[in-house]
Design an enzyme around this catalytic site. Structure first.
Site, PDB file in Angstrom:
ATOM      1  N   ARG A  49      36.867  27.955  29.208  1.00  0.00           N
ATOM      2  CA  ARG A  49      36.103  28.476  30.347  1.00  0.00           C
ATOM      3  C   ARG A  49      35.946  27.446  31.465  1.00  0.00           C
ATOM      4  NH1 ARG A  49      31.017  28.849  30.796  1.00  0.00           N
ATOM      5  NH2 ARG A  49      30.568  28.668  28.573  1.00  0.00           N
ATOM      6  N   TYR A 103      42.589  47.267  48.696  1.00  0.00           N
ATOM      7  CA  TYR A 103      42.715  47.746  47.324  1.00  0.00           C
ATOM      8  C   TYR A 103      41.416  48.468  46.931  1.00  0.00           C
ATOM      9  CZ  TYR A 103      42.947  47.551  42.248  1.00  0.00           C
ATOM     10  OH  TYR A 103      42.943  47.882  40.917  1.00  0.00           O
ATOM     11  N   ASP A 175      44.011  38.723  50.059  1.00  0.00           N
ATOM     12  CA  ASP A 175      44.618  39.255  48.838  1.00  0.00           C
ATOM     13  C   ASP A 175      46.116  39.266  49.088  1.00  0.00           C
ATOM     14  OD1 ASP A 175      45.692  40.868  46.827  1.00  0.00           O
ATOM     15  OD2 ASP A 175      43.842  42.028  46.614  1.00  0.00           O
ATOM     16  N   LYS A 200      50.335  42.090  38.779  1.00  0.00           N
ATOM     17  CA  LYS A 200      51.400  42.760  39.513  1.00  0.00           C
ATOM     18  C   LYS A 200      52.667  41.897  39.520  1.00  0.00           C
ATOM     19  CE  LYS A 200      48.073  45.586  39.875  1.00  0.00           C
ATOM     20  NZ  LYS A 200      47.150  45.631  41.019  1.00  0.00           N
TER      21      LYS A 200
HETATM   22  C1  LIG Z   1      45.784  45.589  41.172  1.00  0.00           C
HETATM   23  C2  LIG Z   1      45.252  44.937  42.379  1.00  0.00           C
HETATM   24  C3  LIG Z   1      44.050  44.233  42.350  1.00  0.00           C
HETATM   25  C4  LIG Z   1      43.195  44.164  41.103  1.00  0.00           C
HETATM   26  O1  LIG Z   1      43.795  43.410  40.116  1.00  0.00           O
HETATM   27  P1  LIG Z   1      43.512  43.607  38.527  1.00  0.00           P
HETATM   28  O2  LIG Z   1      44.461  42.613  37.946  1.00  0.00           O
HETATM   29  O3  LIG Z   1      43.818  45.014  38.204  1.00  0.00           O
HETATM   30  O4  LIG Z   1      42.102  43.260  38.297  1.00  0.00           O
HETATM   31  C5  LIG Z   1      43.637  43.614  43.513  1.00  0.00           C
HETATM   32  N1  LIG Z   1      44.347  43.689  44.640  1.00  0.00           N
HETATM   33  C6  LIG Z   1      45.508  44.361  44.724  1.00  0.00           C
HETATM   34  C7  LIG Z   1      46.253  44.414  46.002  1.00  0.00           C
HETATM   35  C8  LIG Z   1      46.000  45.011  43.592  1.00  0.00           C
HETATM   36  O5  LIG Z   1      47.144  45.697  43.667  1.00  0.00           O
END
Ligand SMILES: *Cc1c(COP(=O)(O)O)cnc(C)c1O
Length: 383
Positions: A49, A103, A175, A200
């Site tokens: 952690r 998102y 992001d 992703k």
């Molecule tokens: C999937 C996604 C998230 C969230 O991520 P998790 O791994 O599902 O928690 C955040 N931003 C974007 C652009 C995403 O496609």
């Protein structure tokens, strides 16, 4: 092996951060699954952690190198990374400006959780400079963007936002999930904090849930401290697997970009398709900015069929492209955002953002582009 930032992307993908196997000279980083390490005076307290187990450190270094950041941390999910970054810097009474298309999970986190912590927020009305400036208040602390955005692939001018925020002493967060560090390096464009859902493209095989943050050493101190309190760490087994996956990130993303460009053009010309959202198309309103700030235009395409055609029937006819909740795997997948990622966003807000019932989000994989095109063609034919 030296893996300094002068090395090219594919070299960094394979080697940056790797742990040398001094015991057996194996080719890959050894896995250290211990949650308990010797406690020695004056030595860093090693505990999962604390983000400092050997495999976490190795992966943190790889991600930092790819993002041209001083440092990076891996998290248990994209949302763990996003929530840790936001709560690290937003205090009671602070205000954040977020771009309008985001998102769905991020939108939900903000609208569902911030009020009870006394954090104020505003969404911009668009993506122009004035849209951001108009929402900034005396208590604004953070500006948050996502480009290309999920699911409409809108493009925000990263340098423009970084500049206007810096001028006002605000922290910027992006992001960068859809672009990946292969497609876009926001820190070089002036952004402070880069966030990923590593679930992703970084993972890329639809079998890992993870997230990451890349930033400066100074800002990471605050994030690290918040992260340790929240405990959204990734298990070392998965960290090790993610390191393995990221070795092919550059190859995968480039193949996905190539396929997507070709398929976007095909869909754009098809008489049964109403509209295609792809930053690589000249008709996309963000095309010029995308060209300026991205390398390649990404592997995601969103499109709407003409009104008379049912998107669910279309998806049923596809043979290679599979309906799937997530995205960015080596396999091509498709979904309806209104029914999935944006299901929690109220319908009225969804429509305002352009996420219509008929919208389809297509995550282009690494299969042969002609096979993918033939699959789309035969499914469109059957409508
Ligand atoms: C999937 C996604 C998230 C969230 O991520 P998790 O791994 O599902 O928690 C955040 N931003 C974007 C652009 C995403 O496609």
């Amino acid at each position: 092996m030296s893996t300094s930032n002068t090395k090219k992307t594919n070299t960094l993908c394979v080697h940056a951060g790797e742990i040398e196997d001094i015991q057996f000279q194996g080719a890959v980083s050894p896995l250290f699954p211990s949650t308990s390490y010797a406690f020695l005076d004056g030595v860093e307290k090693r505990y999962p952690r604390n983000f400092n187990t050997p495999n976490q450190v190795a992966l943190n270094k790889k991600i930092a190198a790819l993002e041209q950041a001083e440092t990076a941390l891996v998290f248990g999910s994209g949302m763990a990374a996003i929530s840790t970054a936001l709560f690290a810097f937003l205090h009671q009474g602070d205000h954040i400006v977020l771009q309008q298309t985001l998102y769905g999970g991020t939108f939900h986190l903000v609208t569902d959780q911030f009020k009870k912590f006394g954090i104020e927020y505003s969404f911009t009305d668009g993506l122009e400079q004035s849209d951001f400036i108009d929402k900034i208040k005396p208590n604004t602390k953070v500006v948050y963007i996502e480009t290309p955005s999920n699911p409409l692939l809108t493009i925000t001018d990263i340098e423009m936002v970084a500049k206007l925020a810096k001028k006002r002493g605000l922290i910027t967060m992006i992001d960068n999930t859809f672009a990946t560090p292969i497609g876009q390096q926001p820190i070089a464009l002036g952004i402070d904090i880069v966030i990923h859902s590593a679930t992703k493209y970084m993972g890329g095989h639809s079998d890992i849930l993870a997230g990451a943050i890349a930033t400066s050493n100074k800002l990471m101190e605050t994030i690290h401290n918040t992260g340790r309190n929240f405990g959204g760490n990734l298990s070392d087994y998965t960290v090790w697997l993610l390191e393995r996956s990221m070795k092919t990130l550059g190859l995968r993303v480039k193949a996905q970009n190539r396929n997507a460009k070709k398929l976007a053009k095909f869909l754009d010309k098809h008489p049964k398709v109403e509209r295609v959202y792809y930053p690589g198309l000249k008709s996309h309103p963000g095309h010029d900015i995308a060209k300026k700030q991205m390398h390649g235009f990404g592997g995601m395409i969103s499109f709407e069929l003409k009104d008379t055609y049912n998107p669910e029937v279309f998806m049923k006819h596809l043979e290679i492209v599979k309906p799937s909740l997530s995205l960015a795997g080596v396999e091509s997948t498709i979904l309806s955002p209104a029914l999935t990622s944006h299901f929690l966003v109220p319908k009225e807000e969804r429509e305002k953002q352009g996420v219509t019932e008929g919208l389809l989000r297509f995550s282009v994989g690494i299969e042969d582009k002609n096979d993918l095109m033939a699959d789309l063609e035969q499914a469109l034919e059957k409508l």
